[in-house]
Design a protein around this motif. Structure first.
Motif, PDB file in Angstrom:
ATOM      1  N   PRO A  21       0.807  -1.224   0.000  1.00 41.31           N
ATOM      2  CA  PRO A  21       0.000   0.000   0.000  1.00 41.31           C
ATOM      3  C   PRO A  21       0.837   1.270   0.000  1.00 41.31           C
ATOM      4  N   VAL A  22       2.047   1.208   0.596  1.00 41.68           N
ATOM      5  CA  VAL A  22       2.897   2.405   0.629  1.00 41.68           C
ATOM      6  C   VAL A  22       3.295   2.759  -0.802  1.00 41.68           C
ATOM      7  N   ALA A  23       3.672   1.731  -1.566  1.00 39.36           N
ATOM      8  CA  ALA A  23       4.039   1.975  -2.972  1.00 39.36           C
ATOM      9  C   ALA A  23       2.865   2.600  -3.705  1.00 39.36           C
ATOM     10  N   TYR A  24       1.650   2.118  -3.397  1.00 42.75           N
ATOM     11  CA  TYR A  24       0.470   2.673  -4.064  1.00 42.75           C
ATOM     12  C   TYR A  24       0.326   4.154  -3.752  1.00 42.75           C
ATOM     13  N   TYR A  25       0.482   4.535  -2.463  1.00 38.56           N
ATOM     14  CA  TYR A  25       0.300   5.941  -2.085  1.00 38.56           C
ATOM     15  C   TYR A  25       1.327   6.833  -2.774  1.00 38.56           C
ATOM     16  N   LEU A  26       2.557   6.323  -2.930  1.00 38.26           N
ATOM     17  CA  LEU A  26       3.571   7.123  -3.629  1.00 38.26           C
ATOM     18  C   LEU A  26       3.156   7.311  -5.092  1.00 38.26           C
ATOM     19  N   GLU A  27       2.653   6.247  -5.693  1.00 37.24           N
ATOM     20  CA  GLU A  27       2.212   6.350  -7.092  1.00 37.24           C
ATOM     21  C   GLU A  27       1.023   7.298  -7.210  1.00 37.24           C
ATOM     22  N   ALA A  28       0.089   7.180  -6.247  1.00 33.62           N
ATOM     23  CA  ALA A  28      -1.105   8.041  -6.290  1.00 33.62           C
ATOM     24  C   ALA A  28      -0.696   9.504  -6.119  1.00 33.62           C
ATOM     25  N   ALA A  29       0.252   9.771  -5.208  1.00 37.20           N
ATOM     26  CA  ALA A  29       0.716  11.162  -5.003  1.00 37.20           C
ATOM     27  C   ALA A  29       1.292  11.689  -6.305  1.00 37.20           C
ATOM     28  N   LYS A  30       2.001  10.832  -7.030  1.00 39.47           N
ATOM     29  CA  LYS A  30       2.560  11.275  -8.302  1.00 39.47           C
ATOM     30  C   LYS A  30       1.438  11.497  -9.320  1.00 39.47           C
ATOM     31  N   TYR A  31       0.517  10.540  -9.381  1.00 38.14           N
ATOM     32  CA  TYR A  31      -0.580  10.646 -10.355  1.00 38.14           C
ATOM     33  C   TYR A  31      -1.302  11.986 -10.207  1.00 38.14           C
ATOM     34  N   TRP A  32      -1.704  12.297  -8.938  1.00 44.15           N
ATOM     35  CA  TRP A  32      -2.471  13.533  -8.709  1.00 44.15           C
ATOM     36  C   TRP A  32      -1.626  14.772  -8.946  1.00 44.15           C
ATOM     37  N   SER A  33      -0.309  14.596  -9.036  1.00 41.24           N
ATOM     38  CA  SER A  33       0.566  15.754  -9.260  1.00 41.24           C
ATOM     39  C   SER A  33       0.977  15.916 -10.712  1.00 41.24           C
ATOM     40  N   VAL A  34       0.678  14.928 -11.552  1.00 39.70           N
ATOM     41  CA  VAL A  34       1.128  15.048 -12.943  1.00 39.70           C
ATOM     42  C   VAL A  34       0.015  14.960 -14.000  1.00 39.70           C
ATOM     43  N   VAL A  35      -1.139  14.423 -13.633  1.00 43.28           N
ATOM     44  CA  VAL A  35      -2.177  14.217 -14.649  1.00 43.28           C
ATOM     45  C   VAL A  35      -3.180  15.379 -14.625  1.00 43.28           C
ATOM     46  N   ASP A  36      -3.347  16.044 -15.777  1.00 37.53           N
ATOM     47  CA  ASP A  36      -4.306  17.148 -15.871  1.00 37.53           C
ATOM     48  C   ASP A  36      -5.725  16.638 -15.636  1.00 37.53           C
ATOM     49  N   HIS A  37      -6.493  17.416 -14.888  1.00 33.03           N
ATOM     50  CA  HIS A  37      -7.926  17.137 -14.749  1.00 33.03           C
ATOM     51  C   HIS A  37      -8.651  18.421 -15.121  1.00 33.03           C
ATOM     52  N   VAL A  38      -8.819  18.618 -16.413  1.00 36.79           N
ATOM     53  CA  VAL A  38      -9.439  19.849 -16.922  1.00 36.79           C
ATOM     54  C   VAL A  38     -10.645  19.461 -17.765  1.00 36.79           C
ATOM     55  N   ALA A  39     -11.808  19.970 -17.382  1.00 39.05           N
ATOM     56  CA  ALA A  39     -13.046  19.624 -18.091  1.00 39.05           C
ATOM     57  C   ALA A  39     -13.889  20.878 -18.261  1.00 39.05           C
ATOM     58  N   PRO A  40     -14.881  20.835 -19.165  1.00 42.96           N
ATOM     59  CA  PRO A  40     -15.766  21.988 -19.339  1.00 42.96           C
ATOM     60  C   PRO A  40     -16.342  22.449 -18.001  1.00 42.96           C
ATOM     61  N   ALA A  41     -16.539  23.757 -17.903  1.00 41.37           N
ATOM     62  CA  ALA A  41     -16.899  24.354 -16.607  1.00 41.37           C
ATOM     63  C   ALA A  41     -18.392  24.351 -16.338  1.00 41.37           C
TER      64      ALA A  41
END
Ligand SMILES: NC(=O)c1ccc[n+]([C@@H]2O[C@H](COP(=O)([O-])OP(=O)(O)OC[C@H]3O[C@@H](n4cnc5c(N)ncnc54)[C@H](OP(=O)(O)O)[C@@H]3O)[C@@H](O)[C@H]2O)c1
Length: 365
Positions: free
Chosen positions: A307-327
């Motif tokens: 699970p620790v490895a997962y949290y590190l990956e998740a922290a990276k995911y939320w820091s690198v993947v754009d989440h931009v959608a119509p407003a």
């Protein structure tokens, strides 16, 4: 998850891309959706699966205010006495048990089913399978059998780049609805960007004088999060709306300075609101990648470290993947953070509390 190792060139290019995207969003008006309530019910019964959570607490009163009869299925009998859900019919049951949803729909027909179901431990693959997939499919099958007029699946904008376990299951559900795998059922899929509490997890750290962690420049991605009240209004606008049938609707909050952010800009907001000069803990993404690789290897032999490895990956995911959608909507992240400033926060960092299981997310506002 397979992120390739990052170079200095990538680091600089990512920041340039984010700032260009930010500038483009802030100089464009998003006209895909018109903000404001559309449609009024006349007592139609709307079953909300997972309706006791963060979004459900805004959706249930919005349904009632707009003339629908909200119905909840929850594992928690206490919900029956909860004033927040006074407008809803509350049934006690577990959506992961196939019969529970089916019996509820057989007992009194429902017009629409909305699923907000999501497991509480995103790093637990079995729980995600059971809740984010199986329980939702139980809802779909019961809806087909009960001739429900519309099934609304609240998915995740991140399903466009499904690298976290729940997103993979959300995408599977999308495919099964679109492909009508479980029988004929009119459907609508909504893909919201992030919710405000997830961008404000470390607000208490900043208020308590701690640093705010960023990867390199902190500008790998851009997000336009959405307020739960605005999302609730948007969801109710789709209820029994012929234009929403067979549609996948990505949605985020306003494209304004107060709401479209990189993680560094979200941090700057926190420092400004708390009257502090920004104080960053800069972690290099290259070092983080090495940490992920090491823990992923160790996670193969240690149940505790997986699970620790997962949290590190998740922290990276939320820091690198754009989440931009119509407003959609009018509320902003800055307003949300403004509501957090007067509250007391426990001492210690959010990350320490995550590790010892006492994490506090600001999910009551
Ligand atoms: N967080 C984000 O930024 C984000 C972004 C986009 C989309 N989403 C999606 O939006 C939806 C709504 O999110 P939310 O924050 O309102 O969800 P939430 O607060 O986590 O609530 C989800 C509900 O699922 C039920 N549930 C949880 N674990 C369960 C289990 N093991 N068995 C059966 N039921 C279980 C719970 O109902 P009971 O306890 O009452 O039984 C709970 O109220 C979710 O599908 C989420 O993935 C989230």
């Amino acid at each position: 998850m397979a992120f390739s190792t990052i170079t200095d060139l990538d680091v600089a290019a990512a920041q340039k891309k984010s700032n260009e995207l930010l500038a483009r969003l802030l100089s464009t008006s998003s006209e895909t959706y018109v903000t404001g309530p559309v449609g009024q019910g006349t007592g139609e019964r709307v079953l909300v699966l997972g309706g006791t959570g963060y979004i459900g607490r805004a959706l249930v009163p919005e349904l009632a205010a707009r003339g629908y009869q909200p119905v909840l299925l929850t594992r928690n009998a206490e919900v029956k006495n909860d004033a927040e859900f006074a407008s809803a019919e509350v049934a006690v049951g577990d959506p992961t048990r196939p019969g529970d949803i089916a019996r509820l729909i057989e007992a009194a027909p429902v017009d629409v089913v909305i699923s907000l179901l999501s497991g509480r431990r995103p790093n637990d693959a079995e729980e995600c399978r059971l809740v984010d997939h199986e329980a939702v499919v139980n809802g779909i099958k019961a809806s087909v059998a009960g001739k429900v007029r519309q099934f609304i699946h609240i998915s995740d904008f991140g399903a466009y780049r499904p690298e976290l376990i729940p997103q993979v299951y959300k995408l599977q559900v999308e495919g099964e609805l679109i492909g009508q795998h479980h029988g004929p059922l009119p459907w609508t899929i909504i893909r919201p960007t992030a919710y405000y509490p997830y961008l404000s997890m470390t607000f208490g750290d900043v208020k308590n004088g701690l640093k705010y962690r960023i990867f390199d420049h902190g500008e790998y991605n851009v997000v336009n999060p959405i307020a739960r009240e605005d999302l609730a209004e948007f969801i109710v606008n789709q209820v029994l709306n012929a234009d929403a049938l067979g549609r996948v609707l990505p949605v985020g909050g306003p494209w304004s300075e107060e709401n479209v952010v990189t993680l560094k800009k979200a941090g700057e907001m926190m420092f400004e609101i708390n009257g502090r000069t920004p104080d960053w803990e800069v972690v290099s993404m290259a070092a983080w990648d090495k940490k992920i690789a090491r823990l992923t290897r160790l996670g193969k032999i240690s149940k505790q470290l997986k699970p620790v490895a997962y949290y590190l990956e998740a922290a990276k995911y939320w820091s690198v993947v754009d989440h931009v959608a119509p407003a959609y909507g009018t509320r902003t992240l800055r307003e949300f953070m403004g509501k957090l400033v007067d509250r007391e926060w426990p001492t210690g960092s959010f990350r320490e509390r995550m590790k010892n299981g006492t994490n506090v997310m600001p999910t009551d506002v």
